[in-house]
Design a protein around this motif. Structure first.
Motif, PDB file in Angstrom:
ATOM      1  N   VAL A  86       0.876  -1.168   0.000  1.00 59.76           N
ATOM      2  CA  VAL A  86       0.000   0.000   0.000  1.00 59.76           C
ATOM      3  C   VAL A  86       0.916   1.222   0.000  1.00 59.76           C
ATOM      4  O   VAL A  86       1.724   1.402   0.911  1.00 59.76           O
ATOM      5  CB  VAL A  86      -0.931   0.035   1.234  1.00 59.76           C
ATOM      6  CG1 VAL A  86      -1.725   1.338   1.274  1.00 59.76           C
ATOM      7  CG2 VAL A  86      -1.868  -1.163   1.213  1.00 59.76           C
ATOM      8  N   ILE A  87       0.811   1.997  -1.060  1.00 60.95           N
ATOM      9  CA  ILE A  87       1.554   3.247  -1.170  1.00 60.95           C
ATOM     10  C   ILE A  87       0.546   4.341  -0.826  1.00 60.95           C
ATOM     11  O   ILE A  87      -0.465   4.510  -1.512  1.00 60.95           O
ATOM     12  CB  ILE A  87       2.122   3.453  -2.598  1.00 60.95           C
ATOM     13  CG1 ILE A  87       2.856   2.207  -3.090  1.00 60.95           C
ATOM     14  CG2 ILE A  87       2.980   4.706  -2.650  1.00 60.95           C
ATOM     15  CD1 ILE A  87       4.027   1.770  -2.268  1.00 60.95           C
ATOM     16  N   ASP A  88       0.838   5.050   0.252  1.00 56.93           N
ATOM     17  CA  ASP A  88      -0.114   6.028   0.787  1.00 56.93           C
ATOM     18  C   ASP A  88       0.446   7.440   0.697  1.00 56.93           C
ATOM     19  O   ASP A  88       1.147   7.891   1.586  1.00 56.93           O
ATOM     20  CB  ASP A  88      -0.429   5.669   2.248  1.00 56.93           C
ATOM     21  CG  ASP A  88      -1.439   6.600   2.886  1.00 56.93           C
ATOM     22  OD1 ASP A  88      -1.913   7.550   2.225  1.00 56.93           O
ATOM     23  OD2 ASP A  88      -1.752   6.380   4.067  1.00 56.93           O
ATOM     24  N   PRO A  89       0.143   8.145  -0.414  1.00 56.76           N
ATOM     25  CA  PRO A  89       0.525   9.554  -0.483  1.00 56.76           C
ATOM     26  C   PRO A  89      -0.391  10.324   0.468  1.00 56.76           C
ATOM     27  O   PRO A  89      -1.577  10.511   0.176  1.00 56.76           O
ATOM     28  CB  PRO A  89       0.287   9.946  -1.942  1.00 56.76           C
ATOM     29  CG  PRO A  89      -0.187   8.708  -2.639  1.00 56.76           C
ATOM     30  CD  PRO A  89      -0.525   7.690  -1.609  1.00 56.76           C
TER      31      PRO A  89
ATOM     32  N   PHE B 162      -6.606   9.339  -1.585  1.00 57.29           N
ATOM     33  CA  PHE B 162      -6.689   7.915  -1.912  1.00 57.29           C
ATOM     34  C   PHE B 162      -5.328   7.274  -1.696  1.00 57.29           C
ATOM     35  O   PHE B 162      -4.332   7.976  -1.482  1.00 57.29           O
ATOM     36  CB  PHE B 162      -7.167   7.686  -3.355  1.00 57.29           C
ATOM     37  CG  PHE B 162      -6.457   8.517  -4.385  1.00 57.29           C
ATOM     38  CD1 PHE B 162      -5.171   8.201  -4.815  1.00 57.29           C
ATOM     39  CD2 PHE B 162      -7.072   9.628  -4.949  1.00 57.29           C
ATOM     40  CE1 PHE B 162      -4.515   8.959  -5.763  1.00 57.29           C
ATOM     41  CE2 PHE B 162      -6.419  10.402  -5.896  1.00 57.29           C
ATOM     42  CZ  PHE B 162      -5.140  10.061  -6.299  1.00 57.29           C
ATOM     43  N   VAL B 163      -5.315   5.945  -1.706  1.00 56.36           N
ATOM     44  CA  VAL B 163      -4.068   5.193  -1.594  1.00 56.36           C
ATOM     45  C   VAL B 163      -3.935   4.291  -2.820  1.00 56.36           C
ATOM     46  O   VAL B 163      -4.907   4.050  -3.539  1.00 56.36           O
ATOM     47  CB  VAL B 163      -3.984   4.344  -0.295  1.00 56.36           C
ATOM     48  CG1 VAL B 163      -4.085   5.229   0.937  1.00 56.36           C
ATOM     49  CG2 VAL B 163      -5.037   3.254  -0.272  1.00 56.36           C
ATOM     50  N   ILE B 164      -2.731   3.797  -3.027  1.00 57.93           N
ATOM     51  CA  ILE B 164      -2.432   2.945  -4.171  1.00 57.93           C
ATOM     52  C   ILE B 164      -2.058   1.563  -3.647  1.00 57.93           C
ATOM     53  O   ILE B 164      -1.106   1.433  -2.875  1.00 57.93           O
ATOM     54  CB  ILE B 164      -1.278   3.539  -4.999  1.00 57.93           C
ATOM     55  CG1 ILE B 164      -1.666   4.934  -5.506  1.00 57.93           C
ATOM     56  CG2 ILE B 164      -0.890   2.608  -6.151  1.00 57.93           C
ATOM     57  CD1 ILE B 164      -0.505   5.774  -5.959  1.00 57.93           C
TER      58      ILE B 164
ATOM     59  N   GLY C 130      -6.666   1.024   2.386  1.00 52.51           N
ATOM     60  CA  GLY C 130      -6.129   0.001   1.500  1.00 52.51           C
ATOM     61  C   GLY C 130      -5.761  -1.268   2.254  1.00 52.51           C
ATOM     62  O   GLY C 130      -5.753  -1.300   3.483  1.00 52.51           O
ATOM     63  N   GLN C 131      -5.446  -2.317   1.500  1.00 54.18           N
ATOM     64  CA  GLN C 131      -5.085  -3.600   2.092  1.00 54.18           C
ATOM     65  C   GLN C 131      -3.778  -4.076   1.492  1.00 54.18           C
ATOM     66  O   GLN C 131      -3.613  -4.073   0.268  1.00 54.18           O
ATOM     67  CB  GLN C 131      -6.172  -4.636   1.825  1.00 54.18           C
ATOM     68  CG  GLN C 131      -7.481  -4.317   2.495  1.00 54.18           C
ATOM     69  CD  GLN C 131      -8.521  -5.395   2.224  1.00 54.18           C
ATOM     70  OE1 GLN C 131      -8.253  -6.413   1.618  1.00 54.18           O
ATOM     71  NE2 GLN C 131      -9.734  -5.149   2.705  1.00 54.18           N
TER      72      GLN C 131
ATOM     73  N   ARG D 236       2.922  -1.186   4.174  1.00 59.39           N
ATOM     74  CA  ARG D 236       2.390   0.155   3.879  1.00 59.39           C
ATOM     75  C   ARG D 236       3.525   1.151   3.953  1.00 59.39           C
ATOM     76  O   ARG D 236       4.282   1.179   4.930  1.00 59.39           O
ATOM     77  CB  ARG D 236       1.301   0.523   4.880  1.00 59.39           C
ATOM     78  CG  ARG D 236       0.700   1.900   4.670  1.00 59.39           C
ATOM     79  CD  ARG D 236      -0.426   2.160   5.688  1.00 59.39           C
ATOM     80  NE  ARG D 236      -0.828   3.544   5.678  1.00 59.39           N
ATOM     81  CZ  ARG D 236      -0.321   4.484   6.468  1.00 59.39           C
ATOM     82  NH1 ARG D 236       0.584   4.177   7.376  1.00 59.39           N
ATOM     83  NH2 ARG D 236      -0.728   5.726   6.382  1.00 59.39           N
ATOM     84  N   ILE D 237       3.629   1.980   2.907  1.00 64.52           N
ATOM     85  CA  ILE D 237       4.636   3.036   2.851  1.00 64.52           C
ATOM     86  C   ILE D 237       3.872   4.337   2.679  1.00 64.52           C
ATOM     87  O   ILE D 237       3.145   4.513   1.692  1.00 64.52           O
ATOM     88  CB  ILE D 237       5.608   2.804   1.682  1.00 64.52           C
ATOM     89  CG1 ILE D 237       6.256   1.427   1.827  1.00 64.52           C
ATOM     90  CG2 ILE D 237       6.647   3.919   1.614  1.00 64.52           C
ATOM     91  CD1 ILE D 237       6.914   0.913   0.583  1.00 64.52           C
ATOM     92  N   ALA D 238       4.003   5.236   3.644  1.00 64.43           N
ATOM     93  CA  ALA D 238       3.215   6.467   3.636  1.00 64.43           C
ATOM     94  C   ALA D 238       4.109   7.686   3.761  1.00 64.43           C
ATOM     95  O   ALA D 238       5.106   7.673   4.478  1.00 64.43           O
ATOM     96  CB  ALA D 238       2.202   6.443   4.779  1.00 64.43           C
TER      97      ALA D 238
END
Length: 180
Positions: free
Chosen positions: A58-61, A66-68, A86-87, A91-93
């Motif tokens: 999960v790439i979280d800008p 929204f997340v990717i 996201g699932q 997770r990288i935010a």
């Protein structure tokens, strides 16, 4: 000696609000096609993931609404853009500009992590494998977009360069200057 705080550009709140209405399904399809093109031109990126080549990331800008969700699928990546958290197993935010800067080598991942501008959760080994794979690939996302833009490539590159210069957001890989 104390390091100066990193100044990572943030997406203006008005722009983030405007993106709330963005339809996510077409964006997911477009990003999947883009990721598969990158996979075709940089197969080592996915080989470098090793045992994590089927891990869901999960790439979280954090400045976007929204997340990717990204699943490498052994070199046939699938991207899904979702609202909410996201699932995934890792997770990288962080701010979008920080995440793009990591891809383009403009920011050091360790510095972002220790300054808390970057948050890693879940399977940290998978996140580290992804970081190393991206570092090795030396991706230039703007160049990848330009290559699929046909006759619009030159004006697109100029526009992206203008945006990069005006905002401070790393949209392309900068060649390091050699010091003699």
């Amino acid at each position: 000696m104390t390091q100066p705080a990193l100044s990572i550009p943030q997406l203006p709140p008005l722009a983030a609000r405007a993106l709330r209405r963005l339809p996510l399904t077409p964006l997911s399809f477009s990003l999947t096609a883009y990721a598969r093109r990158i996979a075709k031109h940089h197969p080592g990126l996915f080989r470098r993931l090793g045992e994590f080549d089927h891990t869901r990331f999960v790439i979280d800008p954090t400045d976007l609404p929204f997340v990717i969700e990204m699943q490498p699928n052994g070199g046939q990546p699938k991207i899904k853009v979702v609202r909410g958290s996201g699932q995934g197993e890792a997770r990288i935010a962080g701010p979008l500009a920080g995440l793009l800067g990591l891809v383009h080598g403009a920011y050091d991942g360790d510095a972002l992590f220790f300054s808390r501008d970057l948050v890693i959760e879940g399977d940290t080994s998978a996140a580290l494998a992804l970081r190393n794979a991206i570092d090795d690939a030396e991706l230039d996302l703007s160049a990848e977009v330009a290559q699929i833009s046909g006759p619009l490539a030159a004006p697109l590159q100029k526009a992206l360069s203008f945006i990069e210069n005006r905002t401070g957001v790393s949209l392309s890989r900068q060649d390091e200057l050699e010091v003699w």
